[in-house]
Design a protein around this motif. Structure first.
Motif, PDB file in Angstrom:
ATOM      1  N   ALA A  41       0.837  -1.202   0.000  1.00 28.28           N
ATOM      2  CA  ALA A  41       0.000   0.000   0.000  1.00 28.28           C
ATOM      3  C   ALA A  41       0.871   1.251   0.000  1.00 28.28           C
ATOM      4  O   ALA A  41       1.790   1.368   0.805  1.00 28.28           O
ATOM      5  CB  ALA A  41      -0.918  -0.003   1.210  1.00 28.28           C
ATOM      6  N   THR A  42       0.569   2.185  -0.911  1.00 23.41           N
ATOM      7  CA  THR A  42       1.292   3.458  -0.971  1.00 23.41           C
ATOM      8  C   THR A  42       0.414   4.632  -0.559  1.00 23.41           C
ATOM      9  O   THR A  42       0.928   5.642  -0.111  1.00 23.41           O
ATOM     10  CB  THR A  42       1.851   3.715  -2.381  1.00 23.41           C
ATOM     11  N   ASN A  43      -0.907   4.500  -0.712  1.00 22.39           N
ATOM     12  CA  ASN A  43      -1.854   5.547  -0.331  1.00 22.39           C
ATOM     13  C   ASN A  43      -3.082   4.899   0.287  1.00 22.39           C
ATOM     14  O   ASN A  43      -3.501   3.836  -0.163  1.00 22.39           O
ATOM     15  CB  ASN A  43      -2.328   6.351  -1.542  1.00 22.39           C
ATOM     16  N   ALA A  44      -3.662   5.565   1.270  1.00 19.25           N
ATOM     17  CA  ALA A  44      -4.937   5.143   1.842  1.00 19.25           C
ATOM     18  C   ALA A  44      -5.958   6.219   1.511  1.00 19.25           C
ATOM     19  O   ALA A  44      -5.658   7.415   1.576  1.00 19.25           O
ATOM     20  CB  ALA A  44      -4.828   4.966   3.352  1.00 19.25           C
ATOM     21  N   MET A  45      -7.156   5.786   1.151  1.00 16.10           N
ATOM     22  CA  MET A  45      -8.216   6.731   0.811  1.00 16.10           C
ATOM     23  C   MET A  45      -9.461   6.385   1.614  1.00 16.10           C
ATOM     24  O   MET A  45     -10.258   5.551   1.192  1.00 16.10           O
ATOM     25  CB  MET A  45      -8.498   6.676  -0.696  1.00 16.10           C
ATOM     26  N   PRO A  46      -9.604   6.999   2.806  1.00 20.08           N
ATOM     27  CA  PRO A  46     -10.788   6.709   3.613  1.00 20.08           C
ATOM     28  C   PRO A  46     -12.033   7.291   2.961  1.00 20.08           C
ATOM     29  O   PRO A  46     -11.959   8.203   2.153  1.00 20.08           O
ATOM     30  CB  PRO A  46     -10.495   7.392   4.946  1.00 20.08           C
ATOM     31  N   MET A  47     -13.175   6.716   3.324  1.00 20.55           N
ATOM     32  CA  MET A  47     -14.437   7.241   2.845  1.00 20.55           C
ATOM     33  C   MET A  47     -14.585   8.665   3.339  1.00 20.55           C
ATOM     34  O   MET A  47     -14.289   8.957   4.495  1.00 20.55           O
ATOM     35  CB  MET A  47     -15.574   6.380   3.402  1.00 20.55           C
ATOM     36  N   SER A  48     -14.990   9.542   2.482  1.00 22.05           N
ATOM     37  CA  SER A  48     -15.047  10.957   2.831  1.00 22.05           C
ATOM     38  C   SER A  48     -16.186  11.251   3.797  1.00 22.05           C
ATOM     39  O   SER A  48     -17.301  10.777   3.639  1.00 22.05           O
ATOM     40  CB  SER A  48     -15.231  11.787   1.561  1.00 22.05           C
TER      41      SER A  48
END
Length: 173
Positions: A41-48
């Motif tokens: 994993a290089t980026n995490a994108m949580p639910m906005s």
């Protein structure tokens, strides 16, 4: 004139960097078909959500929609007989955990359902661990070049996605 030349060189440099493949398609195919690879994993994108965005905007170098994980060792290891997840979690939990070690998506599973579907230029892999405390489904979208997006849906938390790459599992020394 200098500005347009500089702009053209910048665009050329960026497009050259983006076209460089992470792995070749034959290597990616081999790893996926063998069901033996590591998702880094290089980026995490949580639910906005407003709450998450407000908290994450206070962290240096991050926004609520994209958290840089470069330099960390967050990964998902997939083999024929096990799935091992070590990923951070950013988002809203619907039930609290009393154990701080349960804070991320961290588990080892030997009993799981693995489904792989080959599309034209990518794979869609679904993993349903059966022996993990929280009910969750992991969906991994892998391109021929080895770039991937992992989406984790958990019954007790908001969904989260991760961008990264797949690689060969290195033997432990």
């Amino acid at each position: 004139m200098k500005k347009s030349l500089l702009l053209a060189l910048t665009i050329l440099a960026i497009s050259t960097l983006n076209t460089k493949a992470q792995t070749d398609s034959a290597k990616t195919r081999q790893l996926v078909e063998a069901q033996n690879f590591l998702f880094n994993a290089t980026n995490a994108m949580p639910m906005s959500s407003a709450d998450i965005n407000r908290i994450m905007s206070r962290l240096p170098g991050n926004t609520g929609s994209n958290i840089n994980l470069s330099g960390s060792n967050y990964d998902l290891q997939i083999t024929k007989d096990s799935v091992v997840a070590y990923l951070p979690y950013y988002g809203r939990a619907f039930t609290a955990t009393l154990n701080p070690d349960d804070a991320g998506t961290k588990f080892k599973s030997k009993n799981f359902k693995y489904t792989s579907v080959k599309k034209k230029k990518n794979w869609i892999i679904t993993i349903d661990p059966k022996d993990v405390k929280d009910s969750q489904r992991m969906t991994l979208y892998i391109t021929e070049n080895g770039y991937a997006t992992l989406t984790v849906n958990n019954s007790n938390r908001q969904s989260i996605s991760y961008n990264g790459t797949i690689a060969e599992i290195k033997p432990k020394k």
